[in-house]
Design an enzyme around this catalytic site. Structure first.
Site, PDB file in Angstrom:
ATOM      1  N   TRP A  79       0.903  -1.150   0.000  1.00 23.50           N
ATOM      2  CA  TRP A  79       0.000   0.000   0.000  1.00 23.50           C
ATOM      3  C   TRP A  79       0.939   1.196   0.000  1.00 23.50           C
ATOM      4  O   TRP A  79       1.579   1.510   1.009  1.00 23.50           O
ATOM      5  CB  TRP A  79      -0.875   0.019   1.262  1.00 23.50           C
ATOM      6  CG  TRP A  79      -1.963   1.037   1.206  1.00 23.50           C
ATOM      7  CD1 TRP A  79      -3.220   0.881   0.700  1.00 23.50           C
ATOM      8  CD2 TRP A  79      -1.920   2.402   1.678  1.00 23.50           C
ATOM      9  NE1 TRP A  79      -3.941   2.052   0.825  1.00 23.50           N
ATOM     10  CE2 TRP A  79      -3.165   3.011   1.421  1.00 23.50           C
ATOM     11  CE3 TRP A  79      -0.932   3.174   2.311  1.00 23.50           C
ATOM     12  CZ2 TRP A  79      -3.450   4.333   1.754  1.00 23.50           C
ATOM     13  CZ3 TRP A  79      -1.217   4.498   2.636  1.00 23.50           C
ATOM     14  CH2 TRP A  79      -2.467   5.057   2.359  1.00 23.50           C
ATOM     15  N   GLY A 139       5.510  -0.185   6.884  1.00 21.08           N
ATOM     16  CA  GLY A 139       5.640   0.955   7.792  1.00 21.08           C
ATOM     17  C   GLY A 139       6.172   2.175   7.061  1.00 21.08           C
ATOM     18  O   GLY A 139       6.173   2.217   5.819  1.00 21.08           O
TER      19      GLY A 139
END
Ligand code: AGP
Length: 607
Positions: A73, A100
């Site tokens: 993502w 992250g």
């Protein structure tokens, strides 16, 4: 936000990595890749697109015995083949996947560029590979440990080095990372989905932990190389529950699972003999529960809407001041913590960064924080002072549905428990228990209207804008209905308190913008009917979700969907069903990717 997976053992790694990524795809699905260790070095295959697109360029004949994989993502750098993970260093000997955000990656990158490193992507992640290369002197675990001491931000990373065949090194700070212990093989991933068909023996890593894995063992240590012994946990979710079964989409399956998931959430928690609730995991004595003077629910998205419903109920039924807060706002607002206030952080995934960091801030300020989570062993569940698992079962579709009604179930039982300690009589408590026990069959009845709702969704799927309107305890349900339609059909939708639109939003009303009203037969019915007439007076199209046999509402509205009658406070469980189905069928009609809507991900592990 992304999904990472790693494997080392004797089975063909490429297959295991692709299957793991398929199961993690709901965490991010704009690009993907794998890196597999072979005799002749790393084999890296990556591209933008879905896992099925990646699969189409991976040789059919499975290969390799260890490797890492990633489904993305995007946060830093566009959706391109180059920015897809895994990323490597200059030598190509170090390969990494990351979930992250590295906040100080530009500073590190400039320093490494000055040292002659050449970067192939725009990502923050690639910087870690080059940083490890810069620090590496023969011990890959040491190089990873030194590297993470330089980076600021959140990460779950898994690293391979071509000179250390069969070894993976992982580290976490803020993003979930779980070890799967097998027979002469090891797995590591962002969540148990990726490994559950191979092992149910898992070890949850905490922030600041580093793990070195080989097929026959692992070593966990802290940032100072101090060895850490950790418990191996058994996952209690079945492999099948991660499959769609006979449904076309996980979202539809999960909507239709609500009769069972709500019933499961009540199991052993409603006591008719004492007309009260029982929640074993709160870790609070009755005296502590009696001393609560305020309840604040902290969450994001759908979980926040469940919190708003519960806050309304706690004030109305338990007569304790209560409210719900957006986690992302509360965290930076320097909130005032009252001595006898109780905080609930509500999160299906238990990994949502906004909610996790708000929880840590509240705990730093000395607040009592309990968790309401679905994913067992998730970070929020492990770090709160106690809490409730909602037992919804795995929720795979990005749009949350059954978790909403399961969160309500837990919060309603909590409300009953503290209300019976205060003003609620035995009779009222018994009635509340009976009303809750009736919910699974009532939800089943509401689901019977699916075909009717499909027709309505097909009819209104041409709308560009949509208003959802409710009052009282159903106002947050209207917010949730609007969120469901927005996130999977991409139609602009807003939820309002029906009374509020005359203070502005009613200007949006025209023949193209339908308004969907929630009209239960409760104290506010007359008021809502007036609001419907205000919209009709401006030639707005009105859909009403109302109770069977309410002819007055049927006359006013252009279209109605009926639900079974329930007592006032139980309507959120019933009104939400047609809203979930309406959103689902509208997205279906518009040909959207219902389970993996654009720009979204199931677990938002970045701020
Ligand atoms: C809801 O359909 C969305 N997926 C999203 O709003 C979600 O509710 C939010 O990200 C919170 O997730 P959590 O419950 O896992 O913390």
């Amino acid at each position: 936000m992304c999904g990472i997976v790693g494997y080392c053992g004797s089975k063909p790694a490429s297959d295991i990595l692709l299957e793991g990524l398929r199961r993690l795809e709901y965490r991010g699905y704009d690009s993907a890749g794998i890196c597999v260790g072979t005799e002749s070095g790393f084999r890296i295959i990556k591209r933008k697109g879905k896992i099925k697109d990646l699969k189409s360029i991976v040789p059919d004949k499975p290969f390799g015995v260890n490797g890492i994989g990633h489904t993305r993502w995007a946060t830093h750098g566009g959706v391109t083949d180059e920015n897809a993970h895994p990323h490597t260093d200059c030598s190509g000997k170090i390969s990494i996947v990351h979930n992250g955000i590295i906040e100080n990656y530009m500073q590190i990158k400039e320093r490494l560029l000055a040292k002659g490193h050449i970067f192939k992507s725009e990502t923050d992640t690639e910087v870690i590979a080059h940083l490890i290369e810069d620090l590496y002197a023969g011990d890959i675990t040491l190089a990873v440990r030194e590297a993470v001491n330089h980076i600021k931000g959140t990460y779950g990373i898994v690293v391979m080095h071509n000179d250390h065949k069969g070894t993976l090194v992982g580290a976490r700070n803020g993003s979930p990372l779980i070890l799967g212990v097998g027979e002469n093989e090891m797995f590591i991933a962002s969540d148990v989905n990726a490994m559950i068909s191979y092992t149910k023996q898992v070890v949850y890593l905490e922030d600041g932990e580093i793990i070195t894995i080989t097929p026959d063992g692992y070593r966990i240590s802290d940032l100072y190389d101090k060895k850490i012994n950790k418990a191996v946990n058994e996952v209690d979710w079945e492999f099948e529950s991660f499959e769609k079964g006979n449904f076309d989409h996980f979202m539809l399956k999960e909507i239709f699972e609500q009769k069972e998931s709500v019933a499961r959430g009540m199991l052993g928690r409603l006591n008719l003999d004492h007309a009260t609730g029982h929640l074993g995991g709160l870790n609070m004595t009755s005296r502590e529960l009696l001393s609560i003077e305020r309840v604040i629910i902290v969450a994001a998205g759908t979980s926040y809407h469940a919190g708003l419903v519960a806050a309304y109920l706690i004030e109305s039924v338990a007569r304790i001041p209560a409210g719900a807060e957006l986690a992302s706002e509360l965290r930076y607002r320097n909130p005032i913590i009252e001595k006898n206030a109780l905080y609930f952080v509500v999160s299906q995934s238990g990994e949502t960064a906004d909610t996790l960091y708000a929880m840590r801030e509240l705990k730093r300020k000395g607040a009592k924080v309990l968790g309401i989570c679905n994913v067992v062993g998730s970070t929020i569940a492990r770090e709160t002072d106690g809490g409730v698992y909602i037992h919804s079962g795995p929720e795979i579709a990005v749009a949350s549905t059954k978790a909403f009604t399961s969160q309500l179930t837990a919060l309603y039982i909590f409300t009953l428990l503290i209300a019976r300690m205060r003003n609620m009589s035995f009779e009222a408590g018994s009635d509340f228990v009976r009303q809750m026990q009736a919910l699974p069959s009532i939800i089943d009845k509401a689901l019977l209207k699916a075909d009717e709702i499909k027709k309505l969704a097909d009819k209104y799927s041409v709308a560009k804008d949509f208003l959802f309107l409710g009052r009282g305890i159903n106002y947050p349900v209207a917010l949730e209905g609007a969120l469901k339609l927005k996130e999977i059909s991409y139609i602009h939708a807003e939820g309002f308190s029906a009374a509020e639109i005359k203070h502005g939003p009613i200007a949006l009303i025209n023949e193209e913008t339908p308004s969907l009203f929630l009209v239960p037969d409760d104290r506010l019915r007359e008021k809502i009917i007036s609001n419907m007439k205000e919209v009709k007076a401006r030639r707005g199209k009105v859909i009403a979700i109302t109770v069977e046999g309410d002819s007055e509402v049927a006359q006013i509205a252009d279209d109605i969907i009926t639900v079974p009658h329930v007592e006032e406070y139980m309507y959120p469980f019933v009104m939400i069903i047609p809203l979930q189905l309406f959103a689902y069928y509208t997205a279906l009609k518009l040909g959207r990717d219902v389970d993996q809507p654009r720009n979204l991900a199931k677990s938002v592990t970045v701020e």
